[in-house]
Design a protein around this motif. Structure first.
Motif, mmCIF file in Angstrom:
data_model
loop_
_atom_site.group_PDB
_atom_site.id
_atom_site.type_symbol
_atom_site.label_atom_id
_atom_site.label_comp_id
_atom_site.label_asym_id
_atom_site.label_seq_id
_atom_site.Cartn_x
_atom_site.Cartn_y
_atom_site.Cartn_z
ATOM 1 N N MET A 1 -6.139 -34.724 36.765
ATOM 2 C CA MET A 1 -5.602 -34.331 35.455
ATOM 3 C C MET A 1 -4.983 -35.563 34.802
ATOM 4 O O MET A 1 -4.076 -36.189 35.359
ATOM 5 C CB MET A 1 -4.547 -33.239 35.633
ATOM 6 C CG MET A 1 -4.051 -32.634 34.332
ATOM 7 S SD MET A 1 -2.839 -31.325 34.647
ATOM 8 C CE MET A 1 -2.666 -30.645 33.008
ATOM 9 N N LYS A 5 -3.349 -34.748 29.149
ATOM 10 C CA LYS A 5 -3.535 -33.320 29.364
ATOM 11 C C LYS A 5 -2.262 -32.670 29.907
ATOM 12 O O LYS A 5 -1.964 -31.510 29.601
ATOM 13 C CB LYS A 5 -4.705 -33.077 30.326
ATOM 14 C CG LYS A 5 -5.090 -31.609 30.471
ATOM 15 C CD LYS A 5 -6.298 -31.450 31.382
ATOM 16 C CE LYS A 5 -6.640 -29.972 31.591
ATOM 17 N NZ LYS A 5 -7.780 -29.804 32.518
ATOM 18 N N THR A 8 -0.209 -32.191 26.653
ATOM 19 C CA THR A 8 -0.798 -31.285 25.663
ATOM 20 C C THR A 8 -0.879 -29.851 26.174
ATOM 21 O O THR A 8 -0.902 -28.907 25.386
ATOM 22 C CB THR A 8 -2.197 -31.761 25.239
ATOM 23 O OG1 THR A 8 -3.034 -31.884 26.398
ATOM 24 C CG2 THR A 8 -2.127 -33.096 24.523
ATOM 25 N N SER A 9 -0.893 -29.670 27.493
ATOM 26 C CA SER A 9 -0.929 -28.310 28.050
ATOM 27 C C SER A 9 0.341 -27.530 27.728
ATOM 28 O O SER A 9 0.349 -26.295 27.779
ATOM 29 C CB SER A 9 -1.133 -28.362 29.564
ATOM 30 O OG SER A 9 -0.013 -28.923 30.215
#
Length: 346
Positions: A1, A5, A8-9
């Protein structure tokens, strides 16, 4: 990951909990990484269930990273710890919520700096603090979980959760991976059907424990909790019962009683509120599933990813690449090595 990410998750949510399997599992490092990478994009609110942010763990007497917040962030902490927060402060609210370290105060940081955070110890007060910070203009409230207090990950408290595991849980790599996988599985237990959920809510409105039979009839037991009521629950089982409904925490003792009386519970389904309410290890869960007894929940936990810390403050560490790979092969969510991401030690 990738690191982008990871951040932004979090964007779709207004509240996220970070919970640890054990002290020194990298939870605070994860929190600091999020705070650092969200600066300028969102107004962050921060609180804790229990205490966090001190530079030395009072239980294990080991070094801990301090929590660093940016100007404009909101912090909810106990009054007696305000002097330990080296930020310029604007007091926004005195909540009236009491803790051993004083009333919970909500403040805005008027400068960058370190904070010492101690929030409410029970969920209803945590929800109130969260809502107050959102009312004061927070875009995202981060809740720092405490040892063995997974309840802050429940849907009533936060919209999503991050689980932190690490070498501090045990020097046995296999055990850490096994129990980490088990914890993820418990937090992601499947939801019961809509019809069963409706019947379950009827039972929980009337009490804490009950049964649903094969004809969808309900029976509520006059017991305030499953703790120390194992015999009464076992004695109440009837041949046509299909579901056991349990409100509140599900203790190891009750599950042991169910395993001991396996003939009564064959093909049963136990329904709990969510995966933060069950406290059994992987070995006991395996024994339960062999009866077979199935576990289901009213509400599933929105678990975003697992962070792993290969370094223990007790003087040992795991090979980071091997640790991450073993975790990735045993669970179905993203795994992040917090030391590798942050680029420093815990």
């Amino acid at each position: 990951m990738n690191t982008k990410k990871i951040i932004t998750s979090l964007f779709p949510y207004s509240s996220v909990s970070i919970i640890g399997m054990e002290k020194n599992s990298g939870k605070t490092t994860t929190l600091n990484y999020i705070l650092q990478n969200l600066k300028g994009s969102k107004v962050i609110g921060l609180t804790s269930i229990g205490r966090d942010g001190e530079d030395c763990d009072r239980v294990t007497n080991t070094h801990k990273p301090r929590i660093y917040v940016e100007k404009g962030s909101l912090v909810a902490t106990a009054k007696n710890l305000l002097c330990k927060c080296d930020i310029t402060k604007e007091i926004l609210a005195a909540t009236g919520i009491s803790t051993p370290l004083g009333e919970i105060i909500i403040m805005r940081a008027l400068s960058n700096g370190f904070v010492d955070v101690a929030g409410p110890s029970y969920n209803s007060a945590l929800i109130r603090v969260r809502d107050l910070m959102l009312d004061f203009g927070c875009d995202l409230v981060l809740i720092d979980g405490a040892l063995s207090r997974k309840g802050s990950a429940g849907n009533l408290v936060s919209e999503a959760a991050i689980l932190a595991t690490g070498a501090s849980f045990s020097p046995d790599l296999t055990k850490v991976v096994e129990e980490s996988s088990h914890n993820v599985k418990m937090l992601q237990l499947p939801k019961c059907s809509d019809k069963t959920a409706d019947l379950t809510r009827q039972i929980l409105k009337m009490g804490r424990i009950g049964f649903i039979d094969t004809q969808s009839n309900i029976e509520v037991l006059d017991l305030p909790t499953s703790l120390n009521s194992h015999r009464e629950i076992v004695d109440a089982v009837k041949p046509n019962h299909k579901y056991l409904i349990l409100g509140g925490a599900v203790s190891r003792g009750l599950i042991e009683s169910i395993i001991q009386n396996r003939e009564l519970f064959k093909s049963f389904t136990i329904i709990i509120e969510d995966g933060t309410k069950i406290f059994i290890d992987s070995n006991m869960y395996h024994k339960l599933s062999m009866i077979p007894v199935r576990l289901e929940v009213l509400d599933s936990i929105n678990l975003l990813y697992l962070t792993c810390n290969p370094t223990s403050p007790y003087g040992y560490s795991f090979d980071s690449e091997k640790f991450c790979e073993l975790l990735k092969t045993s669970i179905d969510i993203d795994v992040v090595d917090v030391v590798d991401v942050v680029g420093g030690e815990l």
